[in-house]
Design an enzyme around this catalytic site. Structure first.
Site, short mmCIF file in Angstrom:
data_model
loop_
_atom_site.label_atom_id
_atom_site.label_comp_id
_atom_site.label_asym_id
_atom_site.label_seq_id
_atom_site.Cartn_x
_atom_site.Cartn_y
_atom_site.Cartn_z
N CYS A 108 0.81 -1.22 0.00
CA CYS A 108 0.00 0.00 0.00
C CYS A 108 0.85 1.27 0.00
O CYS A 108 0.34 2.36 -0.26
CB CYS A 108 -0.96 -0.01 1.19
SG CYS A 108 -2.04 -1.46 1.24
N HIS A 134 -3.08 6.83 3.18
CA HIS A 134 -3.60 5.59 2.61
C HIS A 134 -4.97 5.30 3.21
O HIS A 134 -5.17 5.38 4.42
CB HIS A 134 -2.62 4.44 2.93
CG HIS A 134 -3.17 3.09 2.61
ND1 HIS A 134 -3.75 2.79 1.40
CD2 HIS A 134 -3.25 1.95 3.37
CE1 HIS A 134 -4.16 1.53 1.41
NE2 HIS A 134 -3.87 1.01 2.59
N ASN A 190 -10.26 -0.07 0.54
CA ASN A 190 -8.80 -0.09 0.50
C ASN A 190 -8.35 -0.58 -0.87
O ASN A 190 -8.50 -1.74 -1.21
CB ASN A 190 -8.29 -1.02 1.61
CG ASN A 190 -6.76 -1.05 1.68
OD1 ASN A 190 -6.08 -0.66 0.75
ND2 ASN A 190 -6.24 -1.55 2.80
#
Length: 314
Positions: free
Chosen positions: A112, A236, A266
């Site tokens: 990520c 994030h 996500n």
């Protein structure tokens, strides 16, 4: 040094809501929203990771006003490539129809944190490559166990792209990798498609809070500015509660953290460019603002940059 000229994103039209998931696993909309802040996610249907990347990259180049032959390097962040080789970056170069041979093109994998790591790489490469295309594209739905409610409710698919050009823009960058992998996040190996993403949520939560707070404070320290001087923190998009907790730890309004995870979930490395693209469209990002980008991911990795906006972003 480099500045962001344009930003674009793409997400599949196929939307899976929390109510849809409640028909697949034992969960419900209230449970998911309270624990994550996620309401919907976009999931690939008849498209691929490469399709998403192409759409985002093509739009970013068009918005930049550059001819595609002026692109000197392509950096592609992903943990869900379609093949081992050629790289997704090389495949994208061909699909975009860039005929120039002298183009640096490679993939990078930092989970990520991938987009911010790619941004740091581009920052240093800009001394030799004037115009750089960064793409972050993830097909997380391909590595999810859709019977595991602890993970399937979290992830979505999407892509984001930016075009950078050489300038005197000011940034500070920091990238870190934890040395204790400890199985907090395990993804599938390329040799065993039966293994899917699994996560120890409580451990990841604690790591994420610590990593985000550390990175934001470090960026301010290096840039000799206060947290109050940062206009937005683009983090994030993993879990709304993580961002709320970090805001309280830093003593800043939660509104400084721009969020769109309610719509996308996500999307791993694609989450930050998805946020940036939305903020640019809403004209929230203006010249001379200070934007802190910060991410964390499997590895365990965390990466951040403090970016002073130079000029209008298209």
């Amino acid at each position: 040094m480099s500045r962001i000229v344009s930003c674009a994103s793409y997400a599949p039209s196929n939307v899976v809501t929390n109510d849809d998931l409640s028909k697949m696993v034992e969960t419900n909309d209230e449970w998911i929203v309270q624990r994550t802040g996620i309401k919907r996610r976009h999931i690939l249907d008849n498209e691929t990771n490469g399709d998403m990347a192409y759409q985002a990259a093509k739009k970013a180049i068009e918005k930049s006003g550059l001819n595609k032959e002026e692109i000197d390097a392509i950096l592609f962040a992903t943990v869900t490539p379609e093949q081992l080789f050629p790289s997704m970056a090389c495949s994208l170069k061909k699909r975009l129809g860039i005929e120039k041979k002298e183009v640096l093109a490679f993939d990078l994998s930092a989970a990520c944190s991938g987009f911010v790591v790619a941004l740091e790489c581009a920052h240093h490469l800009s001394k030799s490559y004037k115009n750089i295309l960064i793409v972050a594209s993830e097909a997380m739905s391909k590595i999810i166990d859709w019977q595991d409610r602890s993970t399937c409710v979290l992830f979505g698919d999407g892509a984001g792209a930016i075009v950078l050009t050489r300038s005197m823009d000011e940034h500070t960058f920091h990238s870190y990798t934890e040395h204790d992998i400890n199985d907090s996040l395990v993804t599938n190996t390329i040799y065993d498609e039966k293994i899917k993403v699994s996560m120890k949520g409580n451990e990841v939560f604690r790591f994420a809070v610590r990593a985000l707070e550390k990175c934001i404070r470090k960026e301010c320290e290096e840039a000799n500015c206060t947290i109050d001087e940062i206009d937005y923190i683009v983090a994030h998009q993993a879990n709304q509660r993580i961002l709320q907790f970090v805001a309280r730890q830093l003593g800043i309004p939660e509104e400084k953290f721009y969020k769109n995870l309610d719509e996308y979930g996500n999307t791993s490395s694609a989450s930050i460019p998805l946020v940036l693209s939305e903020m640019v469209e809403k004209k929230l990002i203006q010249p001379n603002q200070k934007i802190c980008m910060v991410a964390f991911g499997a590895g365990l990795t965390y990466s951040s940059c403090l970016w002073k906006v130079e000029g209008e972003i298209k």
